[in-house]
Scaffold this motif. Structure first.
Motif, PDB file in Angstrom:
ATOM      1  N   ALA A 181       0.927  -1.116   0.178  1.00 52.74           N
ATOM      2  CA  ALA A 181      -0.312   0.185  -0.158  1.00 52.74           C
ATOM      3  C   ALA A 181       0.903   1.184   0.394  1.00 52.74           C
ATOM      4  O   ALA A 181       2.026   1.149   0.075  1.00 52.74           O
ATOM      5  CB  ALA A 181      -0.501   0.326   1.772  1.00 52.74           C
ATOM      6  N   TYR A 187       1.295   5.648   1.719  1.00 52.67           N
ATOM      7  CA  TYR A 187       0.174   6.639   2.526  1.00 52.67           C
ATOM      8  C   TYR A 187       0.964   8.387   2.006  1.00 52.67           C
ATOM      9  O   TYR A 187       2.064   7.971   1.757  1.00 52.67           O
ATOM     10  CB  TYR A 187       0.200   5.890   4.204  1.00 52.67           C
ATOM     11  CG  TYR A 187      -0.173   4.954   4.154  1.00 52.67           C
ATOM     12  CD1 TYR A 187      -1.563   5.594   4.798  1.00 52.67           C
ATOM     13  CD2 TYR A 187      -0.364   3.227   4.068  1.00 52.67           C
ATOM     14  CE1 TYR A 187      -2.317   4.007   4.915  1.00 52.67           C
ATOM     15  CE2 TYR A 187      -0.897   3.151   4.326  1.00 52.67           C
ATOM     16  CZ  TYR A 187      -2.446   2.768   4.648  1.00 52.67           C
ATOM     17  OH  TYR A 187      -3.170   1.362   5.159  1.00 52.67           O
ATOM     18  N   ARG A 189      -4.445   7.744   3.648  1.00 58.12           N
ATOM     19  CA  ARG A 189      -4.295   6.543   2.786  1.00 58.12           C
ATOM     20  C   ARG A 189      -4.043   7.788   1.119  1.00 58.12           C
ATOM     21  O   ARG A 189      -4.246   8.548   0.929  1.00 58.12           O
ATOM     22  CB  ARG A 189      -5.682   5.974   2.325  1.00 58.12           C
ATOM     23  CG  ARG A 189      -6.046   5.311   3.425  1.00 58.12           C
ATOM     24  CD  ARG A 189      -6.966   5.130   2.995  1.00 58.12           C
ATOM     25  NE  ARG A 189      -7.722   3.801   4.201  1.00 58.12           N
ATOM     26  CZ  ARG A 189      -9.167   2.795   4.439  1.00 58.12           C
ATOM     27  NH1 ARG A 189      -9.410   2.788   3.498  1.00 58.12           N
ATOM     28  NH2 ARG A 189      -8.857   1.992   5.221  1.00 58.12           N
TER      29      ARG A 189
END
Length: 87
Positions: free
Chosen positions: A53, A55, A70
């Motif tokens: 992911a 961020y 996010r």
């Protein structure tokens, strides 16, 4: 179960340490001040990359504040007459 969590902040690798349950912590280099894109990778007990992911990390040294948001993903796809918008 995730056994290793690693990341990259402004080309600097950071390694997280598991504390209690799903609580992970790391030390952010004190030379960082500003807004950065953080890439995180979680690895499970079999060695598989379980999750990746991005961020946005905002570090304000003068206010002693760190904020993690996010990363806004979005994409538009067009195949012939078909169109999709992903967010």
């Amino acid at each position: 179960m995730v056994i290793k969590l690693e990341g990259v902040v402004d080309s600097v690798p950071v390694v997280f340490t598991r504390r209690d349950g799903d609580w992970w912590e790391t030390t952010v280099p004190k030379t960082l001040n500003g807004v950065y894109v953080v890439e995180l990778t979680a690895t499970d007990e079999a060695g598989n990359i379980a999750y990746t992911a991005k961020y946005i990390l905002t570090i304000d040294i003068t206010a002693l504040r760190v904020k993690l948001q996010r990363y806004p993903y979005s994409a538009k796809v067009r195949v012939g007459r078909y169109f999709a918008r992903l967010k």
